[in-house]
Design a protein around this motif. Structure first.
Motif, PDB file in Angstrom:
ATOM      1  N   GLU A 102       0.681  -0.973   0.157  1.00 11.23           N
ATOM      2  CA  GLU A 102       0.209   0.141  -0.180  1.00 11.23           C
ATOM      3  C   GLU A 102       0.951   1.111  -0.597  1.00 11.23           C
ATOM      4  O   GLU A 102       2.158   1.373   0.583  1.00 11.23           O
ATOM      5  CB  GLU A 102      -0.937   0.217   1.235  1.00 11.23           C
ATOM      6  CG  GLU A 102      -1.851   1.081   1.261  1.00 11.23           C
ATOM      7  CD  GLU A 102      -2.579   0.884   2.239  1.00 11.23           C
ATOM      8  OE1 GLU A 102      -2.958   0.663   3.169  1.00 11.23           O
ATOM      9  OE2 GLU A 102      -3.431   2.255   2.427  1.00 11.23           O
TER      10      GLU A 102
ATOM     11  N   ASN B 279      -4.912   5.373  -2.387  1.00  8.09           N
ATOM     12  CA  ASN B 279      -6.230   5.579  -1.843  1.00  8.09           C
ATOM     13  C   ASN B 279      -6.532   6.536  -2.246  1.00  8.09           C
ATOM     14  O   ASN B 279      -6.023   7.518  -2.236  1.00  8.09           O
ATOM     15  CB  ASN B 279      -5.735   6.286   0.428  1.00  8.09           C
ATOM     16  CG  ASN B 279      -4.767   5.252   1.100  1.00  8.09           C
ATOM     17  OD1 ASN B 279      -5.501   4.050   1.385  1.00  8.09           O
ATOM     18  ND2 ASN B 279      -3.425   4.546   1.244  1.00  8.09           N
TER      19      ASN B 279
ATOM     20  N   GLU C 258      -8.095   2.794  -3.294  1.00  5.81           N
ATOM     21  CA  GLU C 258      -9.285   2.303  -1.858  1.00  5.81           C
ATOM     22  C   GLU C 258      -9.961   3.174  -1.689  1.00  5.81           C
ATOM     23  O   GLU C 258      -9.444   4.352  -1.508  1.00  5.81           O
ATOM     24  CB  GLU C 258      -7.632   1.401  -0.816  1.00  5.81           C
ATOM     25  CG  GLU C 258      -6.883   0.738  -0.592  1.00  5.81           C
ATOM     26  CD  GLU C 258      -5.802   0.126   0.355  1.00  5.81           C
ATOM     27  OE1 GLU C 258      -6.212   1.174   1.305  1.00  5.81           O
ATOM     28  OE2 GLU C 258      -5.140  -0.676   0.174  1.00  5.81           O
TER      29      GLU C 258
ATOM     30  N   ASP D 139     -11.774   0.109   2.362  1.00  6.62           N
ATOM     31  CA  ASP D 139     -10.419   0.979   3.027  1.00  6.62           C
ATOM     32  C   ASP D 139     -11.548   0.962   4.160  1.00  6.62           C
ATOM     33  O   ASP D 139     -12.644   0.761   3.863  1.00  6.62           O
ATOM     34  CB  ASP D 139      -9.554   1.476   2.795  1.00  6.62           C
ATOM     35  CG  ASP D 139      -8.739   2.070   3.651  1.00  6.62           C
ATOM     36  OD1 ASP D 139      -8.744   0.882   3.898  1.00  6.62           O
ATOM     37  OD2 ASP D 139      -7.957   2.821   3.155  1.00  6.62           O
TER      38      ASP D 139
ATOM     39  N   LYS E 165     -11.395  -4.539   3.205  1.00 11.18           N
ATOM     40  CA  LYS E 165      -9.881  -4.537   3.901  1.00 11.18           C
ATOM     41  C   LYS E 165     -10.602  -4.132   5.285  1.00 11.18           C
ATOM     42  O   LYS E 165     -11.120  -3.027   5.973  1.00 11.18           O
ATOM     43  CB  LYS E 165      -9.290  -3.183   3.873  1.00 11.18           C
ATOM     44  CG  LYS E 165      -8.191  -2.668   2.843  1.00 11.18           C
ATOM     45  CD  LYS E 165      -7.027  -2.300   2.315  1.00 11.18           C
ATOM     46  CE  LYS E 165      -6.267  -2.098   3.004  1.00 11.18           C
ATOM     47  NZ  LYS E 165      -4.812  -1.516   2.705  1.00 11.18           N
TER      48      LYS E 165
HETATM   49 CA    CA Z   1      -5.348   3.203   2.998  1.00 11.17          CA
END
Ligand code: CA
Ligand code: C2E
Ligand code: CA
Ligand code: CA
Length: 278
Positions: A58, A117, A149, A178, A199
């Protein structure tokens, strides 16, 4: 004053004058941070619990300001959103993350996927898909190796979110939800989305095994993922006991300090290249 919470709407409240000035200063510095080379990405490994194999990373943005020192993302991301700088920042992050994966590969480390993200603000203009397409084209990264995400709240609070997500899906990139479990997404809505991964939020992981409610929630999310044919990854896994618990309940992927903190690209390369060649 620094300890006080950020709140964009209190900018003009008299008692907030100190914060207003400070915020204004930070805003000016943030706007120039990219061109001044103060923004970097760190990468945190995502692994298959059973084998310890690297399945992805990530990308997490960092700002080291010459004037302010290290500013945590929890402080400058909301500011970037408020001042409309997030689109520029987000575009930089996307491009940089895609480029990095290609770069590692040339250096001998195959990172299967990079997760980036997306903030709500990048969504609500509908310009996110062209941006992603541009980052992919510019770097040559295969779309299925990019995972975006998005939080439940962003999805639920953005009009046309389904449209934008479908546009992204059409590019061939993957989507992850997320901080799953902390928002209020309706499961019926979730079913309509072309999403591949959930997640599990760190808040449900951190008190395992002490908190039995959290254990139950984590297990429920794993089961939901299974029944909807979605991959599930637990975030914030810090102990071997948590990893064992997750694996026992069918969660096969994890991210957290147990496997590695977010690090510079060079450090990720050093840490994982040998294992990969082995
Ligand atoms: Ca994240
Ligand atoms: P997030 O997306 O939920 O990212 C996970 C956060 O948890 C990261 O914090 C990471 O360093 C931290 N973390 C990971 N494993 C562990 C662990 O085992 N224990 C603990 N205590 N923490 C762990 P970070 O880097 O401070 O980022 C905070 C948030 O800022 C992110 O939360 C994300 O919402 C946002 N953010 C970071 N980079 C970006 C970006 O490029 N774009 C956007 N829009 N948001 C970003
Ligand atoms: Ca998260
Ligand atoms: Ca709890």
């Amino acid at each position: 004053a620094k300890a006080r919470g950020r709140n964009g709407y209190q900018l003009y409240a008299p008692s907030m004058d100190g914060d207003g000035a400070e915020r204004l200063r930070m805003e000016g510095l943030l706007r120039r941070a990219i061109e001044r080379g103060e923004i970097r990405l760190h990468y945190q490994p995502q692994v298959e619990i059973e084998t310890g194999r690297l399945i992805g990373v990530e990308a997490l943005v960092r700002w080291h300001s010459a004037e302010l020192g290290h500013v945590p993302p929890a402080r400058f991301i909301p500011l970037a959103e408020d001042i409309g700088f997030i689109c520029q920042l987000g575009a930089w992050v996307l491009e940089q993350a895609c480029r990095q994966v290609v770069c590692w590969e040339k250096a001998g480390l195959y990172v299967p996927k990079v997760a980036v993200n997306l903030s709500g603000r990048q969504f609500d203009r509908g310009s996110v898909a062209p941006l992603v397409a541009c980052a992919l084209a510019g770097t040559g990264l295969a779309p299925q190796r990019l995972q975006l995400e998005v939080t439940e709240s962003v999805i639920m609070n953005t009009g046309d979110a389904l449209q934008y997500i479908n546009d992204l899906h059409a590019l061939g990139v993957e989507l992850a939800i997320d901080d799953f479990g902390t928002g209020y997404s309706s499961l019926a809505y979730l079913k309509q989305l072309p999403v591949q991964t959930l997640k599990i939020d760190r808040s449900f992981i951190k008190d395992i095994p002490a908190d039995k409610d959290d254990e139950a929630i984590a297990v429920a999310i794993v089961q939901l993922g299974k029944s909807m044919d979605l991959a599930v990854i637990a975030e914030g896994v810090e102990t071997a006991e948590q990893a064992a618990f997750l694996l026992r309940h069918g969660c096969r992927r994890a991210q957290g300090y147990l496997y590695g903190r977010p690090v510079e690209p060079a450090e990720l390369l050093e840490t994982w290249r040998q294992d990969d060649a082995g």
